[in-house]
Design an enzyme around this catalytic site. Structure first.
Site, mmCIF file in Angstrom:
data_model
loop_
_atom_site.group_PDB
_atom_site.id
_atom_site.type_symbol
_atom_site.label_atom_id
_atom_site.label_comp_id
_atom_site.label_asym_id
_atom_site.label_seq_id
_atom_site.Cartn_x
_atom_site.Cartn_y
_atom_site.Cartn_z
ATOM 1 C CE LYS A 241 -20.645 49.097 -25.446
ATOM 2 N NZ LYS A 241 -21.802 48.409 -24.861
ATOM 3 C CD GLN B 66 -24.029 48.123 -21.549
ATOM 4 O OE1 GLN B 66 -23.611 48.837 -22.453
ATOM 5 N NE2 GLN B 66 -23.636 46.879 -21.417
ATOM 6 C CG ASP C 255 -26.300 46.494 -28.964
ATOM 7 O OD1 ASP C 255 -25.141 46.434 -29.414
ATOM 8 O OD2 ASP C 255 -26.554 46.684 -27.767
#
Length: 288
Positions: free
Chosen positions: A53, A97, A120
């Site tokens: 990422k 994460q 997200d």
């Protein structure tokens, strides 16, 4: 007939080119889009995802901040870090994460994220906005799947869709996005009865199990001309693969995604798109 390939490489490059233009526009306004990532523990797969990422972000001109925390990091300390990032005007996107270590309440941490920086799309606020059809920041994998369908002009209106996944990351948000496009959607999972019968009636199948020992989609489980989207990732005989018996399924399907080279690349590209969308939205709100 052999299925046509839904190529995540091609579509992700298209998404990245749009992101690069958006980054340049923001920088011309004096705004440098910034993504902060938070990794708790030393899980190798999670570390690899974070590194990829950061690499993607650098490629399109997004600044990154990398927070690597010990597995012993406490819930209270993690909340405090998230709050610092929420309040930092130079940070536009925050990615925690997942999964988090078992001693940390995942829902509590996600709930503490600023919805404006939740790239997200997993905060309760953004889940509610998605449900209402007005979300700015949507979960990356489902929105990436929709981008693939749009790019290849696959119209899902009126289709019978089966999703083999009920997670908050894939199945549930994808259900909402497909319903918005007038598809008829069935969610299936490990307790579903007559799964094969449901799969054989589907016009579009999205499978995201990620365990070939538990589930493999084979040609005898699908009908002719079905569209198949493979989200699963697993290793089989040392090779990265998805949920499909790819060689047999491609002989019956009309469209098919590969693994690797399919949905995974789109998930990464959509994170970049969400980051610049968050930066643009925050900039507009601050200028009011």
């Amino acid at each position: 007939m052999v299925a046509r390939l839904i190529d995540g490489k091609v579509v992700s490059v298209d998404i990245k080119s749009r992101v690069i233009r958006a980054v340049q526009e923001l920088k011309a306004m004096g705004v440098e889009p910034c993504l902060a990532t938070v990794l708790v523990g030393d899980d190798p797969a999670s570390a690899t995802y974070i590194e990829s990422k950061h690499k993607d972000a650098k490629e399109v001109g997004i600044v990154t901040r990398d927070h690597r925390l010990a597995a012993t990091f406490k819930q209270k300390e993690l909340r405090e870090l998230v709050q610092l990032l929420n309040n930092d005007p130079e940070v536009h996107g925050i990615l925690v994460q997942l999964p988090l270590p078992s001693h940390i309440d995942e829902f509590d941490i996600l709930s503490s994220l600023s919805p404006l920086k939740d790239v997200d799309g997993l905060t309760p606020y953004n889940v509610g906005m998605l449900q209402s059809g007005i979300a700015v920041l949507k979960p990356c994998t489902p929105s990436g799947i929709m981008e693939l369908l749009d790019y290849y002009k696959i119209d899902v209106a009126g289709m019978d869709v089966v999703i083999v996944n009920r997670s908050n990351l894939v199945g549930k948000p994808l259900l909402i996005l497909l319903l918005e496009r007038d598809a008829t959607v069935t969610i299936c999972h490990s307790k579903t009865k007559d799964l094969n019968e449901k799969l054989r009636s589907a016009d579009l199948i999205v499978t995201a199990v990620g365990n070939r020992r538990r589930f493999t989609l084979t040609a005898n489980m699908i009908k002719e001309d079905v569209v198949v989207i493979d989200v699963g990732i697993t290793r089989l005989n040392g090779k990265l693969t998805g949920d499909l018996d790819f060689d047999s399924v491609k002989q019956k399907a009309s469209w098919i995604t590969p693994v690797p080279g399919g949905v995974g690349l789109m998930t990464r590209a959509m994170l970049l798109k969400n980051t610049v969308a968050a930066a643009a939205f925050i900039t507009r709100e601050m200028s009011k």
